[in-house]
Design an enzyme around this catalytic site. Structure first.
Site, PDB file in Angstrom:
ATOM      1  N   ASP A  22       7.089  58.656  74.230  1.00 35.14           N
ATOM      2  CA  ASP A  22       7.568  59.848  74.932  1.00 35.14           C
ATOM      3  C   ASP A  22       8.983  60.224  74.488  1.00 35.14           C
ATOM      4  O   ASP A  22       9.777  59.358  74.118  1.00 35.14           O
ATOM      5  CB  ASP A  22       7.535  59.578  76.444  1.00 35.14           C
ATOM      6  CG  ASP A  22       7.604  60.859  77.267  1.00 35.14           C
ATOM      7  OD1 ASP A  22       7.404  61.952  76.706  1.00 35.14           O
ATOM      8  OD2 ASP A  22       7.856  60.756  78.489  1.00 35.14           O
ATOM      9  N   GLY A  23       9.271  61.513  74.558  1.00 32.28           N
ATOM     10  CA  GLY A  23      10.634  61.988  74.302  1.00 32.28           C
ATOM     11  C   GLY A  23      10.811  62.807  73.026  1.00 32.28           C
ATOM     12  O   GLY A  23      11.936  63.168  72.674  1.00 32.28           O
ATOM     13  N   TRP A  27      14.140  65.083  72.121  1.00 28.71           N
ATOM     14  CA  TRP A  27      14.854  64.677  70.896  1.00 28.71           C
ATOM     15  C   TRP A  27      15.123  65.904  70.025  1.00 28.71           C
ATOM     16  O   TRP A  27      16.226  66.092  69.523  1.00 28.71           O
ATOM     17  CB  TRP A  27      14.004  63.656  70.139  1.00 28.71           C
ATOM     18  CG  TRP A  27      14.637  63.073  68.918  1.00 28.71           C
ATOM     19  CD1 TRP A  27      15.473  61.989  68.865  1.00 28.71           C
ATOM     20  CD2 TRP A  27      14.461  63.530  67.570  1.00 28.71           C
ATOM     21  NE1 TRP A  27      15.833  61.746  67.563  1.00 28.71           N
ATOM     22  CE2 TRP A  27      15.228  62.670  66.755  1.00 28.71           C
ATOM     23  CE3 TRP A  27      13.740  64.561  66.966  1.00 28.71           C
ATOM     24  CZ2 TRP A  27      15.283  62.820  65.362  1.00 28.71           C
ATOM     25  CZ3 TRP A  27      13.791  64.714  65.600  1.00 28.71           C
ATOM     26  CH2 TRP A  27      14.563  63.854  64.801  1.00 28.71           C
ATOM     27  N   ASN A  70      -2.112  66.934  78.365  1.00 26.03           N
ATOM     28  CA  ASN A  70      -1.235  67.648  77.425  1.00 26.03           C
ATOM     29  C   ASN A  70      -1.783  69.014  77.002  1.00 26.03           C
ATOM     30  O   ASN A  70      -1.058  69.819  76.400  1.00 26.03           O
ATOM     31  CB  ASN A  70      -0.917  66.784  76.192  1.00 26.03           C
ATOM     32  CG  ASN A  70       0.036  65.634  76.486  1.00 26.03           C
ATOM     33  OD1 ASN A  70      -0.084  64.566  75.890  1.00 26.03           O
ATOM     34  ND2 ASN A  70       0.994  65.836  77.381  1.00 26.03           N
ATOM     35  N   SER A 198       1.625  57.938  83.538  1.00 26.62           N
ATOM     36  CA  SER A 198       1.010  59.187  83.081  1.00 26.62           C
ATOM     37  C   SER A 198      -0.449  59.028  82.639  1.00 26.62           C
ATOM     38  O   SER A 198      -0.848  59.526  81.581  1.00 26.62           O
ATOM     39  CB  SER A 198       1.847  59.820  81.959  1.00 26.62           C
ATOM     40  OG  SER A 198       3.166  60.061  82.398  1.00 26.62           O
TER      41      SER A 198
HETATM   42  C1  IPE Z   1       2.584  60.970  78.181  1.00 28.93           C
HETATM   43  O1  IPE Z   1       3.723  61.736  78.031  1.00 28.93           O
HETATM   44  C2  IPE Z   1       1.583  61.296  77.114  1.00 28.93           C
HETATM   45  C3  IPE Z   1       1.946  60.894  75.746  1.00 28.93           C
HETATM   46  C4  IPE Z   1       2.994  60.219  75.390  1.00 28.93           C
HETATM   47  C5  IPE Z   1       1.009  61.289  74.727  1.00 28.93           C
HETATM   48  P1  IPE Z   1       3.924  63.119  78.809  1.00 28.93           P
HETATM   49  O2  IPE Z   1       5.244  63.638  78.381  1.00 28.93           O
HETATM   50  O3  IPE Z   1       2.758  63.986  78.633  1.00 28.93           O
HETATM   51  O4  IPE Z   1       3.973  62.632  80.326  1.00 28.93           O
HETATM   52  P2  IPE Z   1       4.606  63.319  81.616  1.00 28.93           P
HETATM   53  O5  IPE Z   1       4.080  64.716  81.673  1.00 28.93           O
HETATM   54  O6  IPE Z   1       6.085  63.296  81.439  1.00 28.93           O
HETATM   55  O7  IPE Z   1       4.173  62.460  82.742  1.00 28.93           O
HETATM   56  C1  IPE Z   2       5.632  62.765  73.681  1.00 33.41           C
HETATM   57  O1  IPE Z   2       6.774  63.544  73.650  1.00 33.41           O
HETATM   58  C2  IPE Z   2       4.557  63.284  72.763  1.00 33.41           C
HETATM   59  C3  IPE Z   2       3.431  63.944  73.443  1.00 33.41           C
HETATM   60  C4  IPE Z   2       3.222  63.971  74.723  1.00 33.41           C
HETATM   61  C5  IPE Z   2       2.466  64.616  72.597  1.00 33.41           C
HETATM   62  P1  IPE Z   2       6.936  64.811  74.585  1.00 33.41           P
HETATM   63  O2  IPE Z   2       6.417  65.988  73.853  1.00 33.41           O
HETATM   64  O3  IPE Z   2       6.344  64.571  75.913  1.00 33.41           O
HETATM   65  O4  IPE Z   2       8.512  64.902  74.691  1.00 33.41           O
HETATM   66  P2  IPE Z   2       9.362  65.219  75.982  1.00 33.41           P
HETATM   67  O5  IPE Z   2       8.932  64.260  77.043  1.00 33.41           O
HETATM   68  O6  IPE Z   2       9.061  66.635  76.357  1.00 33.41           O
HETATM   69  O7  IPE Z   2      10.781  65.016  75.558  1.00 33.41           O
HETATM   70 MG    MG Z   3       7.038  63.768  77.618  1.00 32.22          MG
END
Ligand code: IPE
Ligand code: IPE
Ligand code: MG
Length: 244
Positions: A22-23, A27, A70, A198
């Site tokens: 995540d992140g 980033w 997602n 999640s």
């Molecule tokens: C969890 O991250 C899913 C993946 C890393 C693929 P999300 O960014 O979708 O989760 P929430 O929405 O913050 O709970």
């Molecule tokens: C995780 O990063 C990757 C996926 C969920 C596909 P995010 O896209 O959730 O990144 P943040 O949480 O918005 O920073």
């Molecule tokens: Mg995220």
């Protein structure tokens, strides 16, 4: 490196590590870049962590790439991610094969684009003889969705008379899950500072250890991975028992 991988092995490191990557979005946004820039950087990190895994005795690595939730993101982000997955799987196939990585996917594939499904099937077949490290990619995966699909298949077996309701227990149910080929995760790591799961591996993580790190996924490198694994070695897992 130990070659023993059975359950009775008194190792200190985790055998199966699962990561909620995540992140990526934050980033990229922190650098004034579009979110997809972060996803590109994030995908590159996977390779580094896969390569580092056997050095630490990690035989199974499972990464959360795209959740069933997602799809709520913008169409541009979703289609950008799907394209990225397809290109990345195709471009990495040769290296993964050569490095002894067996690649498999969990999640509901039927909702994915046919071209993406094709490269997924191809890499699974291509690497099916590998056994050095098992990389499982959770793509269109949700723990509740998985349990729903598993229950549907199990109910069908019962309805068609192939399975007795009295024979259904937790072992039976586990056989119907996407993860039927995997041991339960020992350690679940989530990057980016969020302390939630999640919808990831709900059933399988019943006794997993959790580690939440503040680092955003594109910055999570092999050094930090090693640090987290070392921390796991200091934990005492009790599984409900009183330690001797
Ligand atoms: C969890 O991250 C899913 C993946 C890393 C693929 P999300 O960014 O979708 O989760 P929430 O929405 O913050 O709970
Ligand atoms: C995780 O990063 C990757 C996926 C969920 C596909 P995010 O896209 O959730 O990144 P943040 O949480 O918005 O920073
Ligand atoms: Mg995220």
């Amino acid at each position: 490196m130990s070659s023993k991988t059975d359950d009775t092995d008194q190792r200190t490191g985790p055998r199966h590590v699962a990561i909620i990557m995540d992140g990526n979005g934050r980033w990229a946004q922190g650098q004034g870049k579009p979110r997809l820039f972060g996803h590109h950087a994030g995908v590159k990190r996977v390779k580094e962590i896969v390569r580092a895994s056997p050095d630490h005795g990690v035989k199974y690595l499972t990464v959360f790439a795209f959740s069933t939730e997602n799809w709520k993101r913008t169409q541009a982000e979703v289609s950008g991610l799907m394209k990225l997955f397809r290109r990345y799987i195709a471009s990495e196939a040769r290296d993964l094969l050569a490095e002894g990585v067996r690649v498999r996917f969990i999640g509901d594939r039927l909702q994915l684009d046919a071209k993406l499904r094709r490269v997924m099937d191809e890499i699974e077949l291509l690497t099916s003889g590998n056994d050095r490290v098992h990389l499982t990619v959770a793509l269109n995966y949700g723990g509740r969705d998985e349990l729903g699909r598993a229950t549907k298949r199990l109910a069908r077996e019962v309805a068609e008379g192939r399975l007795s309701p009295d024979a259904v227990d937790e072992t039976t149910l586990a056989r119907f899950l996407d993860t039927c080929f995997l041991p339960d995760p020992d350690l679940v790591i989530r990057t980016s500072g969020e302390a939630r799961i999640s919808n990831f591996l709900l059933w399988q993580s019943a006794y997993a250890e959790y580690e939440f790190v503040n680092t955003l996924w594109p910055d999570f490198d092999a050094t930090e991975f090693a640090r987290v694994l070392a921390g796991y070695g200091k934990r005492e897992r009790r599984f409900g028992a009183v330690p001797a």
